[in-house]
Design an enzyme around this catalytic site. Sequence first.
Site, PDB file in Angstrom:
ATOM      1  N   GLU A  55       1.108   7.007   7.227  1.00 14.86           N
ATOM      2  CA  GLU A  55       2.291   6.525   6.501  1.00 14.86           C
ATOM      3  C   GLU A  55       2.247   6.976   5.048  1.00 14.86           C
ATOM      4  O   GLU A  55       3.227   7.471   4.494  1.00 14.86           O
ATOM      5  CB  GLU A  55       2.347   4.989   6.530  1.00 14.86           C
ATOM      6  CG  GLU A  55       2.632   4.392   7.883  1.00 14.86           C
ATOM      7  CD  GLU A  55       2.774   2.868   7.794  1.00 14.86           C
ATOM      8  OE1 GLU A  55       3.226   2.343   6.774  1.00 14.86           O
ATOM      9  OE2 GLU A  55       2.411   2.206   8.785  1.00 14.86           O
TER      10      GLU A  55
ATOM     11  N   ARG B  96      23.516 -13.518   2.763  1.00 15.47           N
ATOM     12  CA  ARG B  96      22.736 -12.277   2.668  1.00 15.47           C
ATOM     13  C   ARG B  96      23.549 -11.200   1.959  1.00 15.47           C
ATOM     14  O   ARG B  96      23.021 -10.379   1.230  1.00 15.47           O
ATOM     15  CB  ARG B  96      22.329 -11.815   4.071  1.00 15.47           C
ATOM     16  CG  ARG B  96      21.294 -12.769   4.684  1.00 15.47           C
ATOM     17  CD  ARG B  96      20.984 -12.431   6.137  1.00 15.47           C
ATOM     18  NE  ARG B  96      20.683 -11.030   6.285  1.00 15.47           N
ATOM     19  CZ  ARG B  96      21.315 -10.198   7.111  1.00 15.47           C
ATOM     20  NH1 ARG B  96      22.281 -10.644   7.889  1.00 15.47           N
ATOM     21  NH2 ARG B  96      20.984  -8.934   7.187  1.00 15.47           N
TER      22      ARG B  96
ATOM     23  N   ASN C 283      13.154   4.428   4.550  1.00  9.59           N
ATOM     24  CA  ASN C 283      12.230   3.404   5.022  1.00  9.59           C
ATOM     25  C   ASN C 283      11.058   4.073   5.734  1.00  9.59           C
ATOM     26  O   ASN C 283      11.191   5.167   6.269  1.00  9.59           O
ATOM     27  CB  ASN C 283      12.956   2.465   6.005  1.00  9.59           C
ATOM     28  CG  ASN C 283      12.067   1.341   6.500  1.00  9.59           C
ATOM     29  OD1 ASN C 283      11.318   0.729   5.728  1.00  9.59           O
ATOM     30  ND2 ASN C 283      12.131   1.059   7.796  1.00  9.59           N
TER      31      ASN C 283
ATOM     32  N   SER D  14       0.826  -1.214   0.000  1.00  2.00           N
ATOM     33  CA  SER D  14       0.000   0.000   0.000  1.00  2.00           C
ATOM     34  C   SER D  14       0.862   1.267   0.000  1.00  2.00           C
ATOM     35  O   SER D  14       0.476   2.278  -0.589  1.00  2.00           O
ATOM     36  CB  SER D  14      -0.982  -0.001   1.172  1.00  2.00           C
ATOM     37  OG  SER D  14      -0.325   0.239   2.386  1.00  2.00           O
ATOM     38  N   ASN D  15       2.025   1.215   0.642  1.00  2.00           N
ATOM     39  CA  ASN D  15       2.905   2.394   0.584  1.00  2.00           C
ATOM     40  C   ASN D  15       3.451   2.605  -0.830  1.00  2.00           C
ATOM     41  O   ASN D  15       3.583   3.747  -1.284  1.00  2.00           O
ATOM     42  CB  ASN D  15       4.042   2.266   1.601  1.00  2.00           C
ATOM     43  CG  ASN D  15       3.601   2.698   2.984  1.00  2.00           C
ATOM     44  OD1 ASN D  15       3.402   3.879   3.235  1.00  2.00           O
ATOM     45  ND2 ASN D  15       3.401   1.729   3.868  1.00  2.00           N
TER      46      ASN D  15
ATOM     47  N   MET E 179      10.699  -7.075   3.847  1.00  2.00           N
ATOM     48  CA  MET E 179      10.952  -7.838   5.068  1.00  2.00           C
ATOM     49  C   MET E 179      12.319  -8.521   5.043  1.00  2.00           C
ATOM     50  O   MET E 179      12.430  -9.732   5.245  1.00  2.00           O
ATOM     51  CB  MET E 179       9.847  -8.878   5.269  1.00  2.00           C
ATOM     52  CG  MET E 179       8.461  -8.268   5.396  1.00  2.00           C
ATOM     53  SD  MET E 179       8.355  -7.076   6.734  1.00  2.00           S
ATOM     54  CE  MET E 179       8.214  -8.202   8.105  1.00  2.00           C
TER      55      MET E 179
ATOM     56  N   HIS F 172       8.384   3.289   8.852  1.00  2.00           N
ATOM     57  CA  HIS F 172       8.234   2.388   9.994  1.00  2.00           C
ATOM     58  C   HIS F 172       6.984   2.797  10.776  1.00  2.00           C
ATOM     59  O   HIS F 172       6.791   3.990  11.053  1.00  2.00           O
ATOM     60  CB  HIS F 172       9.478   2.493  10.886  1.00  2.00           C
ATOM     61  CG  HIS F 172       9.421   1.583  12.072  1.00  2.00           C
ATOM     62  ND1 HIS F 172       9.648   0.223  11.971  1.00  2.00           N
ATOM     63  CD2 HIS F 172       9.127   1.828  13.371  1.00  2.00           C
ATOM     64  CE1 HIS F 172       9.497  -0.324  13.168  1.00  2.00           C
ATOM     65  NE2 HIS F 172       9.197   0.626  14.028  1.00  2.00           N
TER      66      HIS F 172
HETATM   67  C1  GRF Z   1       3.842  -0.719   6.792  1.00  2.46           C
HETATM   68  O1  GRF Z   1       3.172  -0.670   8.016  1.00  2.46           O
HETATM   69  C2  GRF Z   1       5.219  -0.157   6.928  1.00  2.46           C
HETATM   70  O2  GRF Z   1       5.305   0.885   7.851  1.00  2.46           O
HETATM   71  C3  GRF Z   1       6.013  -1.337   7.393  1.00  2.46           C
HETATM   72  O3  GRF Z   1       5.474  -2.430   6.701  1.00  2.46           O
HETATM   73  C4  GRF Z   1       4.117  -2.153   6.352  1.00  2.46           C
HETATM   74  C5  GRF Z   1       4.012  -2.307   4.871  1.00  2.46           C
HETATM   75  O4  GRF Z   1       2.702  -2.125   4.414  1.00  2.46           O
HETATM   76  N1  GRF Z   1       7.425  -1.131   7.171  1.00  2.46           N
HETATM   77  P1  GRF Z   1       2.426  -2.011   2.877  1.00  2.46           P
HETATM   78  O5  GRF Z   1       2.972  -3.286   2.222  1.00  2.46           O
HETATM   79  O6  GRF Z   1       3.113  -0.784   2.357  1.00  2.46           O
HETATM   80  O7  GRF Z   1       0.938  -1.944   2.733  1.00  2.46           O
END
Ligand code: GRF
Length: 215
Positions: free
Chosen positions: A185, A76, A118, A24-25, A101, A120
């Site tokens: 966010e 990694r 990033n 979603s971001n 992740m 958060h």
């Molecule tokens: C968000 O809450 C972001 O802050 C965190 O992971 C989540 C990702 O959500 N780092 P999306 O995939 O952007 O919907």
Amino acid sequence: MDEVVFRSPRKKGRVAVFLSGRGSNFMALREAVGRGAIGAEIALVLSNKAEAPGLLKAQEWGLETLFLDPKLFASREDFDRAVIREVEKRQIDLICLAGYMRVLTPVLCDAFKYRIVNIHPALLPSFPGLHVQQRAIDWGVRFSGCTVHFVAAEVDMGPIILQAVVPVLQDDSEETLAARILVEEHKIYSEAVGLYFAGRLEVRGRRVFVLEPGA
Ligand code: GRF
């Protein structure tokens, strides 16, 4: 005053979004690019998960996408070296982590210093790591929120660019709090990336100053 260690470039940037999940971001960033709030294009969407909904959405929209399979790399660091090659090949200016992740190794952090940001879902430096909305509720804090920050090798600890505050309500569940934070966010991530390519972010010591337009 601390010396200036970085000033963001004023240019039409090339952004890579890294994600592992729903994205979603990423979608909010794309929307902000579309309405001209960010002077950049999304030149790559990269994921470590082949089936990440955000990656599939990017494919549907015809953006350049790349799935890198962690299982194919011995370490990694090797994985991050491949990331660096792919990003450099496309002349990316800024990497936006958006629900990516994986902990970045110093190999990647050092190669792209002040060029990785990033989002958060907590007010750093409180609640780094995972499950932070539940941890905020359990701790009993009255306010949480979200943070956009530059990425340093230490997880969730780079210089803070923008934050937004969200009250924690007495009857909040992890889901309801996360949903209210997510709305913020989407706003501050787009705003921060917009400021970046407007040349308006300056890092002095570990503080980030937002400069006036044209400064
Ligand atoms: C968000 O809450 C972001 O802050 C965190 O992971 C989540 C990702 O959500 N780092 P999306 O995939 O952007 O919907």
